[in-house]
Design a protein around this motif. Structure first.
Motif, PDB file in Angstrom:
ATOM      1  N   GLY A 168      51.157  50.976  50.365  1.00  0.00           N
ATOM      2  CA  GLY A 168      49.816  51.323  49.928  1.00  0.00           C
ATOM      3  C   GLY A 168      49.288  50.517  48.766  1.00  0.00           C
ATOM      4  N   GLY A 169      50.064  49.542  48.280  1.00  0.00           N
ATOM      5  CA  GLY A 169      49.565  48.700  47.210  1.00  0.00           C
ATOM      6  C   GLY A 169      48.511  47.721  47.707  1.00  0.00           C
ATOM      7  N   ALA A 170      47.801  47.108  46.784  1.00  0.00           N
ATOM      8  CA  ALA A 170      46.754  46.156  47.143  1.00  0.00           C
ATOM      9  C   ALA A 170      47.380  44.878  47.701  1.00  0.00           C
ATOM     10  CB  ALA A 170      45.902  45.831  45.926  1.00  0.00           C
ATOM     11  N   PRO A 171      46.994  44.437  48.915  1.00  0.00           N
ATOM     12  CA  PRO A 171      47.520  43.179  49.460  1.00  0.00           C
ATOM     13  C   PRO A 171      47.200  42.012  48.520  1.00  0.00           C
ATOM     14  CG  PRO A 171      46.428  44.442  51.175  1.00  0.00           C
ATOM     15  CD  PRO A 171      46.102  45.118  49.875  1.00  0.00           C
ATOM     16  N   THR A 172      48.221  41.256  48.150  1.00  0.00           N
ATOM     17  CA  THR A 172      48.072  40.218  47.125  1.00  0.00           C
ATOM     18  C   THR A 172      48.779  38.947  47.570  1.00  0.00           C
ATOM     19  OG1 THR A 172      48.067  41.942  45.421  1.00  0.00           O
ATOM     20  CG2 THR A 172      48.482  39.682  44.685  1.00  0.00           C
ATOM     21  N   ALA A 173      48.174  37.804  47.308  1.00  0.00           N
ATOM     22  CA  ALA A 173      48.799  36.507  47.570  1.00  0.00           C
ATOM     23  C   ALA A 173      49.472  36.012  46.287  1.00  0.00           C
ATOM     24  CB  ALA A 173      47.754  35.505  48.048  1.00  0.00           C
ATOM     25  N   PHE A 174      50.542  35.229  46.466  1.00  0.00           N
ATOM     26  CA  PHE A 174      51.286  34.710  45.332  1.00  0.00           C
ATOM     27  C   PHE A 174      51.518  33.208  45.500  1.00  0.00           C
ATOM     28  CE2 PHE A 174      52.277  39.165  45.431  1.00  0.00           C
ATOM     29  CZ  PHE A 174      52.409  39.538  44.113  1.00  0.00           C
ATOM     30  N   ARG A 175      51.631  32.539  44.370  1.00  0.00           N
ATOM     31  CA  ARG A 175      51.962  31.120  44.355  1.00  0.00           C
ATOM     32  C   ARG A 175      53.381  30.964  43.814  1.00  0.00           C
ATOM     33  NH1 ARG A 175      51.581  26.999  40.363  1.00  0.00           N
ATOM     34  NH2 ARG A 175      50.736  28.537  38.889  1.00  0.00           N
ATOM     35  N   PRO A 176      54.287  30.369  44.617  1.00  0.00           N
ATOM     36  CA  PRO A 176      55.636  30.146  44.096  1.00  0.00           C
ATOM     37  C   PRO A 176      55.636  29.011  43.081  1.00  0.00           C
ATOM     38  CG  PRO A 176      55.444  29.232  46.307  1.00  0.00           C
ATOM     39  CD  PRO A 176      54.159  29.943  46.023  1.00  0.00           C
ATOM     40  N   THR A 177      56.288  29.236  41.952  1.00  0.00           N
ATOM     41  CA  THR A 177      56.354  28.198  40.921  1.00  0.00           C
ATOM     42  C   THR A 177      57.769  27.675  40.707  1.00  0.00           C
ATOM     43  OG1 THR A 177      56.610  29.829  39.146  1.00  0.00           O
ATOM     44  CG2 THR A 177      54.354  29.184  39.736  1.00  0.00           C
TER      45      THR A 177
END
Length: 208
Positions: A168-177
């Motif tokens: 149920g969390g907000a769908p979020t995109a991530f950038r791998p660093t």
């Protein structure tokens, strides 16, 4: 501005509960406590040491704070890269039930948590670090306050326990660093959120 980072250990199925020992957190009948220990090695230790080199203060949930407070004051070597910082630097513990926090340099945050965290982040500095503290991390995720995630993914499936990322969390995109792998197969990912998740489709265009 201070960066808010979270460092946590998760299994392949995303469980973060009680990685360090069977008595750490047996809530809800969790019976797999200590699942991290067989995979601990120098590579993992070196990564954690590098994380602690950047810390100016800690932000902890009540359960993690109590676990840490029962253990780390007993490690009295001031040159220990983890204990030295945990025992000396400011620690902010988020709790509505703790009446006092006796561990050196500890402050309780019992209300207006989001605004207090924003205030701490507005200070000049390097990193305000969350370690473990799943419920706290999940609540701050929902407000977009976490800047960097260090996820140490262990090659074990547990099939039970509290997961780091909630349903149920907000769908979020991530950038791998940054990504690395330890000698025991732990994959260490560092991510920064980039905004809402994006979607697409591999479906072929309908035939004309």
């Amino acid at each position: 501005m201070t960066e808010l980072t979270v460092t946590t250990f998760v299994s392949l199925d995303g469980v973060m509960q009680a990685p360090g020992g069977p008595d750490e957190d047996p809530s809800n009948g969790f019976s797999c406590g200590g699942w991290l220990v067989p995979f601990a090695d120098a590579d993992m230790g070196n990564f954690i040491n590098r994380v602690f080199e950047r810390v100016d203060a800690f932000l902890l949930g009540r359960r993690t704070y109590e676990i840490f407070a029962a253990h780390w004051p007993r490690v009295t070597d001031e040159n220990d890269p983890v204990a030295g910082r945990l025992n000396s630097l400011p620690k902010y513990v988020v709790s509505t039930t703790l009446e006092k926090a006796e561990w050196n340099n500890s402050t309780i945050i019992s209300s207006d948590v989001v605004e207090e965290v924003r205030r701490l982040k507005a200070r000049p500095g390097r990193e305000l670090q969350i370690h473990g503290s799943g419920a706290l991390a999940r609540s701050l995720m929902a407000h977009g306050l976490i800047d960097t995630y260090h996820l140490l993914v262990f090659p074990v499936y547990l099939g039970q326990g509290a997961r780091f990322f909630p349903d149920g969390g907000a769908p979020t995109a991530f950038r791998p660093t940054e990504t690395s792998t330890t000698s025991t197969g732990v994959v260490i990912h560092t991510f920064q959120p980039t905004g809402p998740a994006q979607y697409g489709s591999f479906a072929l265009d309908p035939a004309e």
